[in-house]
Design an enzyme around this catalytic site. Structure first.
Site, PDB file in Angstrom:
ATOM      1  N   ASN A 164     -10.559 -74.827 -76.645  1.00  0.00           N
ATOM      2  CA  ASN A 164     -10.415 -75.783 -78.078  1.00  0.00           C
ATOM      3  C   ASN A 164      -9.000 -76.476 -77.910  1.00  0.00           C
ATOM      4  O   ASN A 164      -9.115 -77.495 -78.972  1.00  0.00           O
ATOM      5  CB  ASN A 164     -10.356 -74.641 -79.058  1.00  0.00           C
ATOM      6  CG  ASN A 164      -9.694 -73.585 -79.114  1.00  0.00           C
ATOM      7  OD1 ASN A 164      -9.504 -72.726 -77.946  1.00  0.00           O
ATOM      8  ND2 ASN A 164      -8.905 -73.445 -80.045  1.00  0.00           N
ATOM      9  N   CYS A 337      -5.529 -72.124 -86.625  1.00  0.00           N
ATOM     10  CA  CYS A 337      -5.099 -70.726 -86.801  1.00  0.00           C
ATOM     11  C   CYS A 337      -3.603 -70.574 -86.752  1.00  0.00           C
ATOM     12  O   CYS A 337      -3.142 -69.740 -87.661  1.00  0.00           O
ATOM     13  CB  CYS A 337      -5.649 -69.754 -86.081  1.00  0.00           C
ATOM     14  SG  CYS A 337      -7.455 -70.067 -85.688  1.00  0.00           S
TER      15      CYS A 337
HETATM   16  C1  LIG Z   1     -13.261 -71.985 -83.782  1.00  0.00           C
HETATM   17  C2  LIG Z   1     -13.544 -71.134 -82.587  1.00  0.00           C
HETATM   18  C3  LIG Z   1     -13.659 -69.884 -82.675  1.00  0.00           C
HETATM   19  C4  LIG Z   1     -14.099 -69.161 -84.034  1.00  0.00           C
HETATM   20  O1  LIG Z   1     -15.128 -69.438 -84.744  1.00  0.00           O
HETATM   21  P1  LIG Z   1     -15.418 -69.185 -86.064  1.00  0.00           P
HETATM   22  O2  LIG Z   1     -17.166 -69.396 -86.331  1.00  0.00           O
HETATM   23  O3  LIG Z   1     -14.610 -70.067 -87.022  1.00  0.00           O
HETATM   24  O4  LIG Z   1     -15.042 -67.764 -86.471  1.00  0.00           O
HETATM   25  C5  LIG Z   1     -14.010 -68.995 -81.647  1.00  0.00           C
HETATM   26  N1  LIG Z   1     -13.556 -69.500 -80.296  1.00  0.00           N
HETATM   27  C6  LIG Z   1     -13.098 -71.074 -80.026  1.00  0.00           C
HETATM   28  C7  LIG Z   1     -12.851 -71.645 -78.741  1.00  0.00           C
HETATM   29  C8  LIG Z   1     -13.145 -71.919 -81.528  1.00  0.00           C
HETATM   30  O5  LIG Z   1     -12.729 -73.023 -81.111  1.00  0.00           O
END
Ligand SMILES: *Cc1c(COP(=O)(O)O)cnc(C)c1O
Length: 394
Positions: A164, A337
């Site tokens: 991400n 986060c």
């Molecule tokens: C956003 C994200 C998550 C968490 O997803 P949520 O639905 O917001 O809990 C987990 N892993 C990755 C790679 C993300 O980008």
């Protein structure tokens, strides 16, 4: 900072933070609205004694087929959750708790999302053993690293498909062959790849896979966990209640969220080719503009990178100051986060970047609704701001 008012038009501002969350597609919003009011599918999908319940259940099952089709799975292999964080918690805790006889060793990577790292940390506090793989010199988590971490008592390996923060793509099929040979299970965090790459659970070779609605043009607060056929009974549920989702994830199903995620999955499937071609062109355009600025580099190491997530560092420029100077352009310095603190991103540090390099890095992430004009405008403003900030510092 420019923003859109609810129901209104853009008040200006360019959104380049798609990896934090995507806008909901208009078609998705429409599907959701149809599941809320008295003239819509507001019934409880578990109320099978009347048509209101039946109609809602039908919407839930249609959505389940759409999400399954997106990843080449069967509808019976999809569980609804409140988001990828919950999917990941259920996959990791659920499997580790049930396979203790086989082993208490979990393998993750240092580049994972906090949802995986914090869950792994909790498991290690509960007496499980966790190995966090460090990437190779090229910033990749490769099959070799996985192979060297696997032990006879390894129950599960959890890796992300697309990172991400940097967009780096992990070669999941290659990892899977190693994991399978060792008799362990593989969970894939596919949150960032769902709307960017074609996904097929058989080709990936995973046992479980997590998805999030709000990273694929669906709503926040809904996600899915794919669990390979036959494996579900091996999960220890993390919630207890009314028996929904065959008891593995009880709680009244949020029809509107689920219908939204289903519609989002259908749209991604229909538009992936066109969307990815367009996003790749925008990515190339942005990269070309930013590389024209001196003292910049892409943070992705030697890994393949998914178009639409571009992490750049600007030598001698504090990312926090750059973001302040770019008022009206929504960007991120690290994962959302951790963006409230100015600690360097654990992912960039994990990639081997110095703290200073990590703190001069900015993530540009974009998608279906980003235009070429927005990319050009943003790139121009970045070039300007970098030059101003450097002249102040000099
Ligand atoms: C956003 C994200 C998550 C968490 O997803 P949520 O639905 O917001 O809990 C987990 N892993 C990755 C790679 C993300 O980008």
């Amino acid at each position: 900072m420019g923003h859109r008012k609810p129901g209104g038009q853009s008040a200006g501002g360019i959104y380049l933070d798609y990896a934090a969350t995507t806008p909901v597609a208009p078609e998705v919003a429409e599907a959701m609205v149809g599941c809320l009011t008295a003239d819509g599918l507001f019934g409880n999908p578990s109320s099978i004694t009347h048509n209101f319940g039946h109609a809602a259940l039908e919407a839930v099952e249609t959505a389940r087929r759409e999400v399954a089709a997106l990843i080449g799975a069967g509808a019976g292999e999809i569980l609804w959750t409140s988001g990828a964080t919950e999917s990941i918690n259920l996959a990791l805790k659920g499997l580790m708790l049930s396979r203790q006889a086989r082993g208490r060793h979990l393998v993750v990577s240092a580049l994972e999302h906090k949802a995986v790292l914090d869950t792994a940390h909790w498991l290690s506090g509960a007496g499980f053993e966790v190995t966090a793989l460090q990437p190779d010199a090229g910033g990749r988590i490769g099959p070799d690293a996985v192979a060297s971490a696997l032990r006879a008592d390894t129950a599960l390996v959890s890796l992300m498909h697309v990172n991400n923060e940097m967009g780096a793509i992990t070669d999941i099929p290659a990892v899977s062959r190693i994991v399978r040979k060792a008799g362990a299970m593989l969970h894939v965090d596919a949150v960032q790849s769902a709307a960017r790459l074609p996904l097929d659970v058989s080709r990936l070779g995973c046992d479980m896979l997590s998805l999030s609605g709000h990273k694929m043009y669906g709503p926040k607060g809904v996600g899915a966990l794919y669990v390979r056929r036959g494996l579900l009974p091996a999960l220890v549920p993390q919630l207890h209640g009314g028996g929904q989702e065959r008891g593995f994830r009880p709680g009244t199903l949020p029809t509107h969220q689920i219908a939204g995620m289903g519609a989002a999955a259908r749209l991604v499937r229909e538009r992936l080719d066109g969307d990815s071609r367009r996003i790749a062109a925008l990515d190339a355009r942005l990269l070309q503009c930013l590389e024209g600025i001196s003292g910049t580099a892409v943070n992705a190491g030697a890994a393949d990178r998914a178009a639409g997530i571009l992490n750049m560092r600007f030598d001698g420029v504090a990312a926090e100051s750059l973001l302040l100077a770019l008022d009206g352009i929504a960007l991120a310095t690290g994962s959302a986060c951790t963006s409230e603190s100015v600690e360097p991103s654990h992912v960039l540090l994990g990639m081997g970047l110095s703290s200073a390099a990590a703190l001069s890095s900015v993530r540009f992430s974009f998608g279906r609704y980003t235009t070429g004009a927005e990319i050009d405008l943003a790139a121009g403003r970045v070039a300007e701001a970098v030059s101003v900030l450097r002249s102040i510092a000099a």
